[in-house]
Motif scaffolding. Sequence first.
Motif, short mmCIF file in Angstrom:
data_model
loop_
_atom_site.label_atom_id
_atom_site.label_comp_id
_atom_site.label_asym_id
_atom_site.label_seq_id
_atom_site.Cartn_x
_atom_site.Cartn_y
_atom_site.Cartn_z
N ILE A 745 38.67 21.75 42.88
CA ILE A 745 37.72 22.35 41.93
C ILE A 745 38.22 23.71 41.45
CG2 ILE A 745 35.36 23.18 41.61
CD1 ILE A 745 35.63 20.13 41.84
N ILE A 746 38.75 24.51 42.38
CA ILE A 746 39.25 25.84 42.01
C ILE A 746 40.31 25.74 40.92
CG2 ILE A 746 40.65 27.78 42.85
CD1 ILE A 746 39.08 27.65 45.45
N PHE A 747 41.25 24.83 41.10
CA PHE A 747 42.35 24.72 40.14
C PHE A 747 41.98 23.95 38.88
CE2 PHE A 747 44.69 25.25 44.24
CZ PHE A 747 45.14 26.54 43.98
N ALA A 748 40.77 23.35 38.88
CA ALA A 748 40.31 22.63 37.70
C ALA A 748 39.44 23.49 36.79
CB ALA A 748 39.56 21.36 38.10
N TRP A 749 38.74 24.46 37.38
CA TRP A 749 37.88 25.34 36.60
C TRP A 749 38.68 26.56 36.14
CZ3 TRP A 749 32.61 25.70 39.72
CH2 TRP A 749 32.03 24.41 39.77
N THR A 750 38.65 26.82 34.87
CA THR A 750 39.48 27.90 34.30
C THR A 750 39.20 29.25 34.95
OG1 THR A 750 39.51 26.74 32.17
CG2 THR A 750 40.13 29.07 32.17
N GLU A 751 37.93 29.60 35.09
CA GLU A 751 37.56 30.89 35.67
C GLU A 751 38.14 31.06 37.07
OE1 GLU A 751 33.64 33.12 37.59
OE2 GLU A 751 33.39 31.25 36.43
N LEU A 752 37.99 30.03 37.91
CA LEU A 752 38.46 30.12 39.29
C LEU A 752 39.98 30.03 39.37
CD1 LEU A 752 35.78 27.92 41.11
CD2 LEU A 752 35.81 30.40 40.78
N ARG A 753 40.59 29.25 38.48
CA ARG A 753 42.05 29.12 38.52
C ARG A 753 42.70 30.46 38.18
NH1 ARG A 753 42.51 25.43 35.09
NH2 ARG A 753 43.15 26.64 33.26
N GLU A 754 42.18 31.15 37.17
CA GLU A 754 42.73 32.45 36.80
C GLU A 754 42.50 33.47 37.91
OE1 GLU A 754 40.82 33.33 33.14
OE2 GLU A 754 42.11 32.00 31.95
N LEU A 755 41.36 33.39 38.56
CA LEU A 755 41.08 34.31 39.66
C LEU A 755 42.01 34.03 40.85
CD1 LEU A 755 39.32 36.56 40.88
CD2 LEU A 755 37.66 34.79 41.57
N SER A 756 42.30 32.74 41.11
CA SER A 756 43.15 32.37 42.24
C SER A 756 44.58 32.87 42.08
CB SER A 756 43.16 30.85 42.42
OG SER A 756 43.85 30.22 41.36
N GLU A 757 45.01 33.05 40.84
CA GLU A 757 46.37 33.53 40.61
C GLU A 757 46.56 34.94 41.14
OE1 GLU A 757 46.94 33.04 36.47
OE2 GLU A 757 47.10 30.84 36.54
N HIS A 758 45.45 35.67 41.26
CA HIS A 758 45.51 37.05 41.76
C HIS A 758 45.03 37.12 43.22
CE1 HIS A 758 46.33 38.48 37.71
NE2 HIS A 758 45.32 37.72 37.28
N ASP A 759 44.00 36.32 43.55
CA ASP A 759 43.43 36.40 44.90
C ASP A 759 42.75 35.08 45.23
OD1 ASP A 759 42.12 36.95 47.25
OD2 ASP A 759 41.47 38.96 46.64
N ILE A 760 43.40 34.26 46.03
CA ILE A 760 42.85 32.95 46.34
C ILE A 760 41.59 33.06 47.18
CG2 ILE A 760 44.28 32.67 48.42
CD1 ILE A 760 43.24 29.89 45.94
N ASP A 761 41.52 34.09 48.02
CA ASP A 761 40.32 34.29 48.83
C ASP A 761 39.12 34.57 47.94
OD1 ASP A 761 41.55 33.89 51.29
OD2 ASP A 761 42.16 35.98 51.45
N ALA A 762 39.32 35.39 46.92
CA ALA A 762 38.23 35.73 46.01
C ALA A 762 37.76 34.49 45.26
CB ALA A 762 38.69 36.81 45.03
N ALA A 763 38.71 33.64 44.87
CA ALA A 763 38.36 32.42 44.15
C ALA A 763 37.53 31.49 45.04
CB ALA A 763 39.62 31.71 43.67
N ARG A 764 37.93 31.43 46.31
CA ARG A 764 37.21 30.57 47.24
C ARG A 764 35.78 31.08 47.45
NH1 ARG A 764 41.03 30.17 50.44
NH2 ARG A 764 40.56 31.96 51.73
N VAL A 765 35.61 32.39 47.64
CA VAL A 765 34.28 32.96 47.83
C VAL A 765 33.42 32.76 46.59
CG1 VAL A 765 33.01 35.10 48.19
CG2 VAL A 765 35.05 34.62 49.55
N ARG A 766 34.05 32.95 45.41
CA ARG A 766 33.31 32.77 44.16
C ARG A 766 32.79 31.34 44.03
NH1 ARG A 766 29.65 33.84 40.72
NH2 ARG A 766 30.09 33.22 38.55
N LEU A 767 33.63 30.35 44.40
CA LEU A 767 33.20 28.95 44.34
C LEU A 767 32.02 28.72 45.29
CD1 LEU A 767 33.50 25.95 43.56
CD2 LEU A 767 35.18 25.73 45.39
N LEU A 768 32.13 29.26 46.51
CA LEU A 768 31.05 29.06 47.48
C LEU A 768 29.74 29.69 47.00
CD1 LEU A 768 32.94 29.67 50.85
CD2 LEU A 768 32.41 27.49 49.74
N ASP A 769 29.82 30.85 46.37
CA ASP A 769 28.61 31.49 45.85
C ASP A 769 27.97 30.64 44.76
OD1 ASP A 769 28.88 33.62 47.56
OD2 ASP A 769 29.94 34.89 46.11
N ILE A 770 28.80 30.10 43.86
CA ILE A 770 28.28 29.25 42.79
C ILE A 770 27.58 28.02 43.37
CG2 ILE A 770 28.96 27.72 40.89
CD1 ILE A 770 31.21 29.73 40.25
#
Length: 877
Positions: A745-770
């Motif tokens: 899901i992270i690599f499929a959603w544009t917002e999370l994919r761009e965030l993961s390129e800088h900080d994968i932990d942040a992308a993971r937390v953002r997905l969990l919050d959503i």
Amino acid sequence: MQSNNICVGLLAHVDAGKTTLAESLLYLSGRIRTLGRVDHKDAYLDTDAIERERGITIFSKQAGINIAGLDVTLIDTPGHVDFSAEMERTLQILDYGIIIISGSEGIQSHVYTLWKLLKMYNIPVFIFVNKMDMDGTDVVSLMDSIKSELDDGCIHFSENTDESFYEDIAVRDERVLDSYFENGMVDESDIARLISERKVFPCFFGSALTLDGVEFFMNNLSRYMIKKEYGDAFGARVYKITRDAKGERLTHIKVTGGEIVPKQIIGEEKVNQIRIYNGDGYDAVNCVKAGAVCVVTGLMNTVTGGTLGAETGTFMPVLEPVLEYKLIFPKGVNVHEAYKSLGKLNEEEPELNIVWDEELDEICVKVMGDIQIEILKRIIREKYDMEVSFGQGSIVYKETITDSVYGVGHYEPLRHYAEVVLLLSPGEVGSGVQYDNISNQDKLATNWQRLILTHLEEKSHRGVLVGGQLTDVKITLVGGKAHLKHTEGGDFRQATYRAVRHGLMKAESLILEPVYEYELLVPSDCIGRAMTDIQNMHGTCELGNMKGDKAIISGRAPVACMRGYSSVVAAYTKGNGRLTCSPGGYEPCHNQEEVIRKSGYDPVCDLSNPPGSVFCSHGAGYYVGWEQVEEYMHLEISDNTENEGEEYQSEYLGTGVKRGGVSYYQEPETVQAMSVHGFADKTLEDIFVKTYGPITHKSSGHVQRDIYYGEEEKKGPSGGDPKYHKDKKLPAKKDEYLLVDGYNIIFAWTELRELSEHDIDAARVRLLDILCNYQGYKKMTLIVVFDAYRVKGGQGSIMRYNNIHVVYTKEAETADQYIEKTVHKIGKEHNVTVATSDALEQIIIFGQGAIRMSAMNLLEDVKMVEKQIREHITNTL
């Protein structure tokens, strides 16, 4: 375009006078000024020193002649059975064939082989009965023998034709017969057509040595041969590879379309020179048109039997070597370097099949007979400056199967995945290995199907009894499975090879041994001894006509038993007997158990052809023996082969093994249970236990659980009668579960994919919050699965994140593997949705009873929920 070039091959049993006839044709056409003779060692087409010494043709040669305006290329082929492979290679380029029969000997054993081959290659045939100047020859009796033993369409063409001649021709074709009744004649064009259609086989009688009847024969060749039509696009067939005295590589071809010129680009190579050979000499030419035979230099990647340009099809020889020998080199010779040198010889004589046996650390070669061995010794000495000898020869056995079986191959080391299901069934005798495909492209992509078929065809498969070459088998691709992320081309190669071996281990196999078609000429007082010997050699024998005071015995016998028998014949007949043998194909082995015992072959220990498969657990591959592969496999198999294409339509059911329409789930419990940290509720713990078994830090070993999951369950005892289901109670409302493949899901959603390129932990937390907000509105049990993140080297963990559950798999285990297991366990008891864009995963979970949701569908639903939440907040304010 119509070609003025016609390619004609000369074929015969050894010593029938084939090369002598070639000399006569060359002389009468003006190609040579004086007649050469084999016994004088000056024949025009016997150019090799070995040929002249032995008085036999070993290598095919060509020479061009002009007959009444036709440009004819004569191909003189070997007549000795040991060099049959050289002869057969020329058949692929012939327009017509001339069989030479010795009038003094009649139809000999090798003639039958030639006749069968010419029929298989659909080559029109002229027959020249030679040596009619010898005492005891009789045209009438020979003609009767030819008609009865070869074909009733063999008709005597003489200078004095009568009404019976035209009647014999007319009855070979209904249209010609009607015309004959009307006109009382048969047109030359009709005769030529019937010859080209192999309905009529003209027979001529004479003596090549004295030129008697040769000119009449030659004139009738030009009279009845038909010019062929060719296309304009360049095409060619490669029938031979040789090297000249300077070592330059020569590609012998027949142009089958358009033309070829120097500097022409063929594939990625360029033609340097084009040669037209006549005997040992040649002329360099600037253009060769369709229908002609020539030699090309500059092409380094051509192979015997291959094609160029628009020409299609591959030459597959019928005659094969029946003996295998080990090459023995003198001390001090680097065997590996010798093998590289011999690669050129293997290129020129591919039937030798010179191979390096890594297990035995030796070079082996396959041959047709003892004379070929003697020739090979000399060729290797002269060309490669190596003195070699040959070890004890062995028989080249083949293997086939007698029943139909499924074979499964699975290859899944870490980050690799492929599974293949094949159906192996007995083929027609002499068919070799045939391939078919009935797999469903909705379940296995077309590119993977083609790759599997390529891997099937690229290898000569070995049997499991003595390691013999597999033959007379049909291999059908039934299905397969790939992984969207982890499958590579090499994975299917491994899975395909293993599927073949697995099937062979399950099947009833049969050893096939080579047999000779022999002809034995012995004095009448030796008939009893000869027939007793043949019967003791497990052969068949038929007593033919007497030839003077000698009897002709013919039949078939195993090569293994016939070896060395010619010297025995010479002994008990005091030199008055003669044995001639020709390849007779393969038959079931007369002493299979003995052959198996002596071979010592163990298919399980054949590391180059493993019958087992590789599966994955704990992030590492492990080997599963062939007996258990079907218990671990991930696809279904059906034994109902009545409708193979439709039978393999059921959904993937985990590792189901289908037997007679009933499917069982057989899962060896090899997964070590994870340690669990921070279980927030009993529900998730139950899911975890159901997925991996009781929580423990030790492996639970191999525990097999059989869960009924077949068609009978779906249909019920009534076989699917709707009445059976009519009174069933509605099922209770099931709990809702959503399993989310986190990184997918992270690599499929544009917002999370761009965030993961800088900080994968942040992308993971953002997905969990959503997803926390999403779950709060939807009220389902939501589980997010991440690949091996939290505990490196650990056993995985589960934790609570606000109102959702988060699973970190054990190291190197993928999220989709965890999801597959979880869905399989709870998919029938609960309403389970899986959110992922892994196409393969979607297919699998759908088959397990879950609902599919793509990453984009989840995103749309999340946004809709967020909108509804905002509207609800707005309305309450």
